[in-house]
Design a protein around this motif. Structure first.
Motif, short mmCIF file in Angstrom:
data_model
loop_
_atom_site.label_atom_id
_atom_site.label_comp_id
_atom_site.label_asym_id
_atom_site.label_seq_id
_atom_site.Cartn_x
_atom_site.Cartn_y
_atom_site.Cartn_z
N GLY A 95 0.82 -1.21 0.00
CA GLY A 95 0.00 0.00 0.00
C GLY A 95 0.86 1.25 0.00
N ILE A 96 0.20 2.39 0.23
CA ILE A 96 0.90 3.68 0.22
C ILE A 96 1.90 3.74 1.36
N LEU A 101 3.22 9.45 1.71
CA LEU A 101 2.03 10.16 2.15
C LEU A 101 2.35 11.34 3.07
N LYS A 102 3.38 11.21 3.90
CA LYS A 102 3.67 12.26 4.88
C LYS A 102 3.92 13.64 4.25
N PRO A 103 4.69 13.74 3.16
CA PRO A 103 4.87 15.08 2.57
C PRO A 103 3.55 15.71 2.11
N LEU A 104 2.64 14.88 1.58
CA LEU A 104 1.34 15.41 1.17
C LEU A 104 0.56 15.89 2.39
N ALA A 327 -5.20 8.32 2.82
CA ALA A 327 -4.48 7.12 2.39
C ALA A 327 -5.37 6.24 1.53
N TRP A 328 -6.63 6.10 1.91
CA TRP A 328 -7.57 5.25 1.18
C TRP A 328 -7.78 5.77 -0.24
N LEU A 329 -7.92 7.09 -0.39
CA LEU A 329 -8.15 7.68 -1.71
C LEU A 329 -6.85 7.79 -2.51
N ASP A 342 3.18 7.62 -8.75
CA ASP A 342 3.67 8.99 -8.55
C ASP A 342 2.58 9.97 -8.98
N PRO A 343 1.54 10.11 -8.18
CA PRO A 343 0.42 10.98 -8.58
C PRO A 343 0.82 12.42 -8.84
#
Length: 446
Positions: A95-96, A101-104, A327-329, A342-343
């Motif tokens: 998963g992520i 995720l933390k920087p976002l 995280a889910w999205l 890499d969104p």
């Protein structure tokens, strides 16, 4: 009701006894605060007691107005996040990753500005209307060009109307975006029930077939007896359902995500279900498609299985934790953009957070997942679509069927094109290319 509503022009439909009403509320610290508000023109005939009763199909203007308390609460929750341990692998197979995720989330807490997103929505003509007992939020922008073709476009999950905003200019005013006046569309962008600012259904039954029927009501309520429909993800499923229903006036549909259940060759579908090898009669290209489908079902379909069986259970975490929701999205956005994993290479941080924050502020993480449960229940038979169909295949889509596979579901396939860039969120990722595809796709049905 034939209402010419668009470009924010509503004066002719407003009455002197308009009133303000609370669109939705959310509890913060025990106090109810209005989430959004709109002006409700009181229409309809006078009742026997002399009181004016609102017509149930009346179209009401809508503006987003998130209370500052909700944004403060969000930042406090982000600051108090308890993070999970890091993954035990060096890839995204679990998963992520927290390091991704933390920087976002740090940006979300310290620099992201919801008010800019709110201003983008409020700069557009937004409305709410009640269909079949549920309030439907939608954006409606009329083209200045004569003979523009009415088009209803539907978002998906984990997306929202934010996916489609950059299409509004190119589709409604094509002459300013490299197109011709005869390419113009009147554009209707509804929000699926249970998502965003549409009402959350209080009872089951809002499956894609029912939503499709509601969209036909919406288009005709807006005064469009002839129109076309477009969608990706759930929007494609809803457009497919609309095409099977084939109401009077639906000219054609365009999808950029195709249902595997109706287009996969039967022998390949059976092999996929049984876990066996692909049929020997598959070409090299078809074998790649078969293996991609198998990999998705084995490794990428868990989110849908959870929401299709236990949307309420996962909903507790989505409602209570903004990072859990993110995280889910974000996991599926990362999976499905053309720049896999890499969104931010395909979409800006602000674009991603506009979408995630909308889910958070409306508390629609749980309710949006119920469409998976609704679709898993017994429903309409997947008969072939009865109207003309156009399909664009983007290279980053999860399922990329060849043209000859589509004949089972789409006996009247009027347009098929494979493009060179763009993923599952093609309208969001590549709005210019996507607009060009829609102009070409619907050219023959105008």
């Amino acid at each position: 009701m034939d209402l010419d509503i668009g470009e924010g022009a509503l004066a002719s439909h407003e009455t002197s006894d308009s009133r303000q009403f609370s669109r939705r509320s959310l509890l913060l610290g025990g106090a109810a605060v209005g989430l959004a508000s709109a002006t409700l023109p009181l229409a309809g005939a006078l009742a026997s007691d002399g009181a004016r009763r609102p017509a149930p199909d009346w179209i009401r203007p809508f503006q987003v107005n998130i209370p500052e308390a909700a944004l403060v609460d969000l930042r406090l929750r982000l600051a108090a996040t308890r993070w999970p341990d890091g993954e035990t692998v060096t890839n995204r197979s679990q998963g992520i990753q927290p390091d991704k995720l933390k920087p976002l989330v740090d940006y979300w807490q310290s620099a992201y500005d919801w008010r800019q997103a709110e201003a983008k929505l409020n700069a557009l003509p937004q409305f709410v209307t009640n269909i079949d007992g549920v309030d439907i939020h939608f954006i409606h922008v009329r083209s200045p060009h004569d003979n523009a073709l009415p088009l209803i476009m539907t978002h998906g999950w984990p997306g929202s109307v934010f996916e489609l905003l950059n299409l509004i200019g190119p589709l409604t005013e094509p002459t300013a975006h490299g197109g011709k006046a005869e390419d113009a569309f009147h554009l209707v962008l509804p929000t699926i029930p249970g998502f965003g600012f549409s009402q959350k259904p209080s009872a089951s039954g809002w499956n894609p077939q029912r939503i499709a029927a509601a969209w036909d009501v919406l288009m005709k309520r807006l005064g469009y007896p002839r129109y076309v429909s477009q969608g990706g993800d759930w929007g494609a499923i809803i457009s497919d359902a609309l095409g099977r229903q084939a109401p009077n006036g639906l000219l054609a549909i365009h999808v950029n995500r195709v249902e595997r259940a109706t287009t996969f060759p039967p022998d390949a579908a059976q092999a996929l279900r049984s876990g066996g090898p692909g049929p020997d009669n598959l070409s090299a290209e078809e074998k790649v498609i078969f293996e991609e489908a198998r990999d998705f079902l084995n490794n990428g379909f868990g989110y849908a299985a959870i929401m299709g069986t236990r949307p309420e259970t996962i909903g507790y975490g989505l409602a209570d934790s903004p990072v859990g929701l993110a995280a889910w999205l974000y996991d599926k956005i990362a999976d499905w953009v053309y720049t896999r994993g890499d969104p931010e290479a395909a979409l800006s941080k602000d674009a991603i957070l506009d979408n995630i924050t909308l889910y958070w502020l409306t508390n629609t993480g749980p309710s949006s997942g119920r469409i998976y449960w609704e679709n898993a229940a017994p429903g309409a038979k997947l008969t072939p679509v009865k109207v003309p169909v156009a399909v664009t295949v983007f290279p980053g889509e999860v399922y990329k069927p060849p043209k000859h596979w589509l004949s089972r579901a789409y006996p009247n396939l009027i347009y098929y094109n494979r493009v060179e860039k763009g993923g599952h969120f093609a309208a969001w990722e590549e709005p210019k290319l996507f607009s060009e595809e829609l102009r070409a796709a619907f050219k023959t049905v105008r």
